[in-house]
Design a protein around this motif. Structure first.
Motif, PDB file in Angstrom:
ATOM      1  N   SER A 190       0.825  -1.205   0.000  1.00 36.70           N
ATOM      2  CA  SER A 190       0.000   0.000   0.000  1.00 36.70           C
ATOM      3  C   SER A 190       0.861   1.257   0.000  1.00 36.70           C
ATOM      4  O   SER A 190       0.487   2.272  -0.593  1.00 36.70           O
ATOM      5  N   CYS A 191       2.026   1.210   0.668  1.00 36.82           N
ATOM      6  CA  CYS A 191       2.949   2.352   0.652  1.00 36.82           C
ATOM      7  C   CYS A 191       3.362   2.681  -0.775  1.00 36.82           C
ATOM      8  O   CYS A 191       3.346   3.837  -1.200  1.00 36.82           O
ATOM      9  N   PHE A 192       3.754   1.651  -1.508  1.00 38.57           N
ATOM     10  CA  PHE A 192       4.175   1.850  -2.898  1.00 38.57           C
ATOM     11  C   PHE A 192       3.033   2.438  -3.723  1.00 38.57           C
ATOM     12  O   PHE A 192       3.240   3.351  -4.526  1.00 38.57           O
ATOM     13  N   GLU A 193       1.824   1.938  -3.487  1.00 39.47           N
ATOM     14  CA  GLU A 193       0.675   2.360  -4.289  1.00 39.47           C
ATOM     15  C   GLU A 193       0.292   3.809  -4.012  1.00 39.47           C
ATOM     16  O   GLU A 193       0.044   4.581  -4.935  1.00 39.47           O
ATOM     17  N   PHE A 194       0.240   4.217  -2.711  1.00 38.59           N
ATOM     18  CA  PHE A 194      -0.218   5.581  -2.464  1.00 38.59           C
ATOM     19  C   PHE A 194       0.841   6.612  -2.859  1.00 38.59           C
ATOM     20  O   PHE A 194       0.511   7.742  -3.203  1.00 38.59           O
ATOM     21  N   ILE A 195       2.111   6.243  -2.855  1.00 36.25           N
ATOM     22  CA  ILE A 195       3.139   7.170  -3.335  1.00 36.25           C
ATOM     23  C   ILE A 195       3.000   7.364  -4.847  1.00 36.25           C
ATOM     24  O   ILE A 195       3.137   8.480  -5.362  1.00 36.25           O
ATOM     25  N   LYS A 196       2.689   6.284  -5.561  1.00 38.00           N
ATOM     26  CA  LYS A 196       2.458   6.402  -7.009  1.00 38.00           C
ATOM     27  C   LYS A 196       1.295   7.339  -7.313  1.00 38.00           C
ATOM     28  O   LYS A 196       1.356   8.162  -8.220  1.00 38.00           O
ATOM     29  N   VAL A 197       0.234   7.224  -6.510  1.00 32.11           N
ATOM     30  CA  VAL A 197      -0.948   8.061  -6.734  1.00 32.11           C
ATOM     31  C   VAL A 197      -0.646   9.521  -6.439  1.00 32.11           C
ATOM     32  O   VAL A 197      -1.019  10.424  -7.190  1.00 32.11           O
ATOM     33  N   ILE A 198       0.058   9.777  -5.331  1.00 32.75           N
ATOM     34  CA  ILE A 198       0.346  11.155  -4.913  1.00 32.75           C
ATOM     35  C   ILE A 198       1.200  11.878  -5.943  1.00 32.75           C
ATOM     36  O   ILE A 198       0.939  13.039  -6.301  1.00 32.75           O
ATOM     37  N   PHE A 199       2.228  11.215  -6.471  1.00 34.00           N
ATOM     38  CA  PHE A 199       3.167  11.889  -7.371  1.00 34.00           C
ATOM     39  C   PHE A 199       2.807  11.738  -8.847  1.00 34.00           C
ATOM     40  O   PHE A 199       3.376  12.439  -9.689  1.00 34.00           O
ATOM     41  N   GLY A 200       1.895  10.832  -9.150  1.00 34.51           N
ATOM     42  CA  GLY A 200       1.389  10.737 -10.513  1.00 34.51           C
ATOM     43  C   GLY A 200       2.488  10.561 -11.552  1.00 34.51           C
ATOM     44  O   GLY A 200       3.333   9.665 -11.452  1.00 34.51           O
ATOM     45  N   GLU A 201       2.505  11.454 -12.556  1.00 29.34           N
ATOM     46  CA  GLU A 201       3.465  11.355 -13.658  1.00 29.34           C
ATOM     47  C   GLU A 201       4.908  11.579 -13.211  1.00 29.34           C
ATOM     48  O   GLU A 201       5.843  11.174 -13.900  1.00 29.34           O
ATOM     49  N   LYS A 202       5.093  12.232 -12.061  1.00 28.57           N
ATOM     50  CA  LYS A 202       6.445  12.472 -11.559  1.00 28.57           C
ATOM     51  C   LYS A 202       7.068  11.220 -10.942  1.00 28.57           C
ATOM     52  O   LYS A 202       8.254  11.206 -10.621  1.00 28.57           O
ATOM     53  N   PHE A 203       6.259  10.184 -10.770  1.00 28.14           N
ATOM     54  CA  PHE A 203       6.758   8.948 -10.175  1.00 28.14           C
ATOM     55  C   PHE A 203       7.530   8.168 -11.237  1.00 28.14           C
ATOM     56  O   PHE A 203       7.014   7.291 -11.912  1.00 28.14           O
ATOM     57  N   ASP A 204       8.810   8.503 -11.363  1.00 29.22           N
ATOM     58  CA  ASP A 204       9.650   7.870 -12.387  1.00 29.22           C
ATOM     59  C   ASP A 204      10.404   6.689 -11.796  1.00 29.22           C
ATOM     60  O   ASP A 204      10.199   6.298 -10.644  1.00 29.22           O
ATOM     61  N   SER A 205      11.287   6.110 -12.576  1.00 28.76           N
ATOM     62  CA  SER A 205      12.024   4.917 -12.132  1.00 28.76           C
ATOM     63  C   SER A 205      12.918   5.217 -10.935  1.00 28.76           C
ATOM     64  O   SER A 205      13.090   4.372 -10.052  1.00 28.76           O
TER      65      SER A 205
END
Length: 317
Positions: free
Chosen positions: A262-277
């Motif tokens: 869930s940590c990984f998932e909500f960070i992806k949602v918060i940062f959206g397109e900025k969530f790069d490799s």
């Protein structure tokens, strides 16, 4: 008397004023259920106030020596799960205490840790609640209100929605703060953390108080998250107080309440397109260090959900 101890005693005194423990009557079975009901009241009251839940709080309710605290806790946990979709979890710690053995030697014994209340609903149940929430939102709120300043004004405190706007805002800020700590590989300076929350519109001036956070400023909010054990704060002392370095890490409540996935998932949602490799890699590193669990990003892209390669007991550094 140490400051922490005084704070805990103060919390206990507040509980005693607000929570009336009624005497039990009738046979042993009725007395047991009465004690369980009183224990649930204590657990939920302390959880709501952000106070620690210890076994001593349960023991103080039990007046019949034939009734064990273990049996009461087991029943309390069962009711919380069946009725509220919550569960009682003992927090983890690496601290131990020395106790004398019968032969005069010493043994190391793990300290008994406080409990926290966490959500135990299944994914299906959470998705169902999400659907109910969306239907309630469309029914009771005008779509053009969402995101506008007046949506967050005190007049919206009371509504027919499942929870208050204030509580949703606080939860959102909590996720932003936890995301910043995780991306800092579970150790972020206060200066860097304040810069991160400011990017999301949270004032960092101590004179700026937010009406949606019970008129707290950012420092008071951080203090509350520490009290609730979502965060740990370390102070590296300098030659003088102004040279002290303040750092934050994930608290044990965060490690219990939020799973690695869930940590990984909500960070992806918060940062959206900025969530790069690069951001994905930093997230995976922190999860492994903080939880003792490695998530493998199989495609090595930011858009793919990682899989868990091993499962161990969550542990803080």
């Amino acid at each position: 008397m140490p400051k922490r101890r005084r704070e805990e005693e103060s919390d206990d005194s507040i509980l005693e004023e607000d929570t009336v423990i009624e005497p039990a009557t009738g046979n042993t079975d009725a007395e047991f259920e009465h004690i369980v009901n009183q224990a649930i009241r204590v657990v939920l009251t302390r959880e709501t106030k952000g106070q620690l839940i210890r076994r001593e709080h349960i023991n103080s309710i039990i007046t019949n020596r034939k009734i064990s605290s273990d049996s009461v806790l087991k029943r309390v946990k069962s009711i919380l799960e069946d009725v509220y979709g919550l569960t009682l979890v003992e927090t983890t710690s690496t601290k131990t205490t020395e106790v004398k053995s019968g032969k005069g030697g010493k043994k190391l014994k793990a300290q008994q840790q406080p409990y926290v209340v966490v959500n135990c609903l299944t994914l299906e149940s959470r998705n169902l609640l999400g659907d109910i929430w969306n239907k309630s939102l469309s029914t009771f709120m005008k779509s053009d209100d969402l995101g506008k300043p007046k949506y967050y004004l005190p007049q919206y405190t009371k509504s027919k929605l499942p929870t208050s706007n204030f509580e949703l805002i606080k939860q959102g800020i909590l996720l932003i703060i936890l995301s910043s700590v995780i991306l800092g590989e579970n150790r972020i300076s206060e200066t860097s953390l304040l810069k991160d929350v400011k990017k999301f519109g949270m004032p960092t001036n101590l004179n700026d108080r937010n009406s949606n956070l019970n008129n707290m400023n950012i420092q008071e909010l951080l203090n509350e998250l520490i009290k609730r054990e979502y965060l740990n704060r370390d102070i590296i002392k300098g030659r003088i107080e102004s040279e002290n370095i303040v750092e934050y890490k994930l608290g044990r409540r965060s490690l219990i309440e939020f799973s690695p996935q869930s940590c990984f998932e909500f960070i992806k949602v918060i940062f959206g397109e900025k969530f790069d490799s690069g951001m994905a890699e930093r997230t995976l590193v922190t999860i492994e260090r903080a939880y003792g669990v490695a998530l493998v990003n199989e495609s090595e892209t930011a858009n793919t959900t990682p899989s868990m390669s091993r499962s161990e007991t969550p542990a803080q550094e």
